[in-house]
Write an enzyme that holds these catalytic residues in place. Sequence first.
Site, mmCIF file in Angstrom:
data_model
loop_
_atom_site.group_PDB
_atom_site.id
_atom_site.type_symbol
_atom_site.label_atom_id
_atom_site.label_comp_id
_atom_site.label_asym_id
_atom_site.label_seq_id
_atom_site.Cartn_x
_atom_site.Cartn_y
_atom_site.Cartn_z
ATOM 1 N N LYS A 131 28.909 7.028 -25.767
ATOM 2 C CA LYS A 131 28.304 7.264 -27.086
ATOM 3 C C LYS A 131 27.965 8.741 -27.331
ATOM 4 C CE LYS A 131 26.558 2.758 -28.316
ATOM 5 N NZ LYS A 131 26.818 1.865 -27.163
ATOM 6 N N GLU B 42 20.768 4.256 -36.506
ATOM 7 C CA GLU B 42 20.380 2.879 -36.228
ATOM 8 C C GLU B 42 20.600 2.640 -34.751
ATOM 9 O OE1 GLU B 42 23.399 3.762 -37.026
ATOM 10 O OE2 GLU B 42 24.546 2.658 -35.512
ATOM 11 N N SER C 246 33.098 2.009 -20.042
ATOM 12 C CA SER C 246 32.383 2.697 -21.121
ATOM 13 C C SER C 246 30.968 3.114 -20.766
ATOM 14 C CB SER C 246 32.369 1.814 -22.368
ATOM 15 O OG SER C 246 31.837 0.538 -22.062
#
Length: 394
Positions: free
Chosen positions: A88, A110, A376
């Site tokens: 991310k 968010e 990930s």
Amino acid sequence: MLPNKKGYFGEFGGKYVPETLMSALAELEHFYNFLRADRKFIKNLRFYLKNYAGRPTPLYFAERLSQRLGKAKIYLKREDLLLTGAHKINNTIGQVLLAVAMGKKRIIAETGAGQHGVATATAAAKFGLECNVYMGDEDIKRQALNVLRMKLLGAKVIPVHSGSKTLKDATSEAIRDWVTNVRTTHYVLGSVVGPHPYPMMVRNFQIIIGRETKKQILKAEGRLPDYLVACVGGGSNAIGLFYPFLQTKVKFIGVEAAGRSLSSGLHSAPLARGRTGVLHGSKSYLLQDKNGQVKIAHSISAGLDYPGVGPEHSYYKAIGRAKYVAVNDQQALKGFKLLSETEGILPALEPSHAIYYLKELAKRAGRNKIIVLCLSGRGDKDLDIIKKALGIKL
Ligand SMILES: *Cc1c(COP(=O)(O)O)cnc(C)c1O
């Protein structure tokens, strides 16, 4: 080139937003299209991805895992080694640098489990911007450690009490804030979802995963892989891995969360079981009931717990470019144990879904096939949930 000028991937994507947001999206698109070709911006972004976040990440041959599963050679793209423990950060550093270049002083985001909130708060702290993160009340209770992380990074966490008090509602609140404060504020969306240009922009910040993989696998094996495998929540780590291979014969497999099971209805698999609809500004596959109401998603992994999916994945499904499968909670736990015990790497629960699917794929794929899996994120954030789920007493 995907998407087209209006932000469509085939019939999916677009900009389904109130009039008040159209000019904000146009401004964002304008700046982004300028900056993506700007040498100074690109150089700056590369600098921080390398020296701050920890890129390039290794492409690691998982020898014991490969042996355990039989014939194929399995490589892991190690996004788990990045700052904040997941892919991310690639997107949040990109978007925060974009906000700085646009002259915005305030960042909003968010978050569901808090991972995107933490990655955004990290980048905002690094570049000195005010940061407000919307988070459902339920999630705040479930993810106390990430709330603490965000606070320590200087961000404000704003509880959302509406609806199911989870990610879907937090996203709606963040969009509302953006409408009101658009002149000073940039909204950092966390995946390849939302109205154009977000799905395109977030993808482009994540394609570094696939670009590095291509170079690394050519160096290691002298050829492209046969399969790319990644978990799909909104779909950003998967599309980041897939996209640079779009014009090749490499097969793409996206793994959604089947939650308790697909037939129970308690899952997060819009590509497997959803229908086309509009959520958070774009058209895509979506979990909805008979009346078209958005259904609540379920998954043991918070990062996959979203009723929608990025429009580019819906398009890849529609044209048959990628295959999407679903793996349930119990299987994901097996995937977690498998990687932990064969390679000494505790994966996050999201990619644990994809790891489980390797068992099936490696059997079917045959000798000397090469599979690359996007790891990930790392598992630290999930250890509490895993301990409970596996009934481990200390
Ligand atoms: C958030 C998250 C995901 C899901 O997001 P995508 O946009 O689908 O990549 C997957 N893995 C990890 C570790 C995450 O934190």
